[in-house]
Design an enzyme around this catalytic site. Sequence first.
Site, mmCIF file in Angstrom:
data_model
loop_
_atom_site.group_PDB
_atom_site.id
_atom_site.type_symbol
_atom_site.label_atom_id
_atom_site.label_comp_id
_atom_site.label_asym_id
_atom_site.label_seq_id
_atom_site.Cartn_x
_atom_site.Cartn_y
_atom_site.Cartn_z
ATOM 1 C CD GLU A 179 6.981 32.816 15.696
ATOM 2 O OE1 GLU A 179 8.164 32.893 16.030
ATOM 3 O OE2 GLU A 179 6.123 32.269 16.396
ATOM 4 C CD GLU A 189 5.360 28.057 14.859
ATOM 5 O OE1 GLU A 189 5.716 28.211 16.049
ATOM 6 O OE2 GLU A 189 6.009 28.469 13.888
#
Length: 476
Positions: free
Chosen positions: A181, A374
């Site tokens: 991320e 995810e």
Amino acid sequence: MTLKFPDNFLWGGATAANQCEGGWDQGGKGLSVVDVVPWGENRRPVMSGKMDYRSLPADSYYPGRVAIDMYGHMKEDVALMAEMGFKCYRFSMSWARIFPTGMEAVPNEAGLRFYEELIDELIRNHIEPVVTICHFDMPIYLVDTYGSWKSRTVIDAYLKYCQAIFERFKGKVHYWMTFNEINMLMHLPFMGAGIRIEAGENKEQVKYQAAHHELVASALATKLAHEIDPENKIGCMLAAGQFYPYTCDPDDVLQAMQKDRENYFFIDVQSRGEYPCYAKKYLERQGIKIEMEPGDLDILKTYTVDYVAFSYYASRLTSAKPVDGAETAGNVFKSLKNPYLKVSEWGWQIDPVGLRITMNAIYDRYQKPIFIVENGLGAKDTVQPDGTIEDDYRIEYLRAHIQEMKKAVCEDGVDLIGYTPWGWIDLVSASTGEMSKRYGFVYVDRDDAGNGTLARSRKKSFYWYKKVIESNGETL
Ligand code: BG6
């Protein structure tokens, strides 16, 4: 027309060292960022870089230090993955386990051996390792001495770490991601990238400069990985979730596009190899001047990623005009409440169709294979007196998302490598530090204050997901 997932589809699950591994002072590991992020009211200020961990009260509790002690339960945990039939396991390595301060000339052998044992155990069980090189986790020495990614020194330290793991795990690991991320740097600079904003610093300037260093490091890591083993596949990784306009007012539509771009900026560079025009203009408008070395732009251009990975928890909603009282929580990103969506116990919106939209948006934009690394529902679980856990809500969430993922693959033609739901085993929540925000198919007996036996037990979703994998996504 085939309406099935490809035979080599990588079903699996994801975790990160900083939230599951524990063993914070074992095997010569150095102190890392997560080891100093506390539970409780000081968590946010530390994660956002506003509060220095060195000023925390002495009795602060740091949930990441023990987490679920995967360090001490490695074989048991791999056996559970194997029982569910995992084809892959996404995990991260702790940089400080391999280079305790980041500045050693040679890696810590005990750290490398720990990951070697894990990787060998996975391979023995026919589980493909998928490695995040840096997931909210770096030696604190680099933070305190160099200001983390504010400094180019950290690029060299990162590449030394990459070289050590690429060489050691050559031929065993083929899927890598350079940073988890990467866009989290803009939202939680300390957790995302070890950045503390010091008094008098221009926050935006600091963040974009650090981002530039990470982007150069990512490109050079991609180069190195391909040189060491041409079979290596390197991915970028985005905290994704399409922004929707609050209304069809063109100003809202424009605003949604701009919000998406704030996040796409990072992977636009990693995937297309150059600073996008909108980012250059934004930096210019803000008076942000990024210091670059000669050659940086060529490096970014030449060494782009092989695939685009992302996390998806929810879509987001934005408006050009203020909308009173309509905000809701979400994976760090603020969003307006979408009246069409339900929310989780933590206020995160639930939008399976948004996953299909996000997949298509990303694939359209880059035309590179994508990887959902995810996705999942953080929820409180109740252990019944007989020890069972009936987590139908989690099954419902995942089923709905997999159905939409299937449509994106089979109906829209998106090239998807695999799917690794987040926290296949309960672990420490990144945003809150809680254990009670559980994502797993496997329950771990540990509470928010660190009490519990750490015993693992299978939830109802464990058996459900096993069937999903067995049937390659046909039995949902
Ligand atoms: C992602 C992170 O942002 O979301 C994970 O990559 C994190 O580290 C996950 O755990 C879920 O968020 P949370 O705050 O519920 O743990």
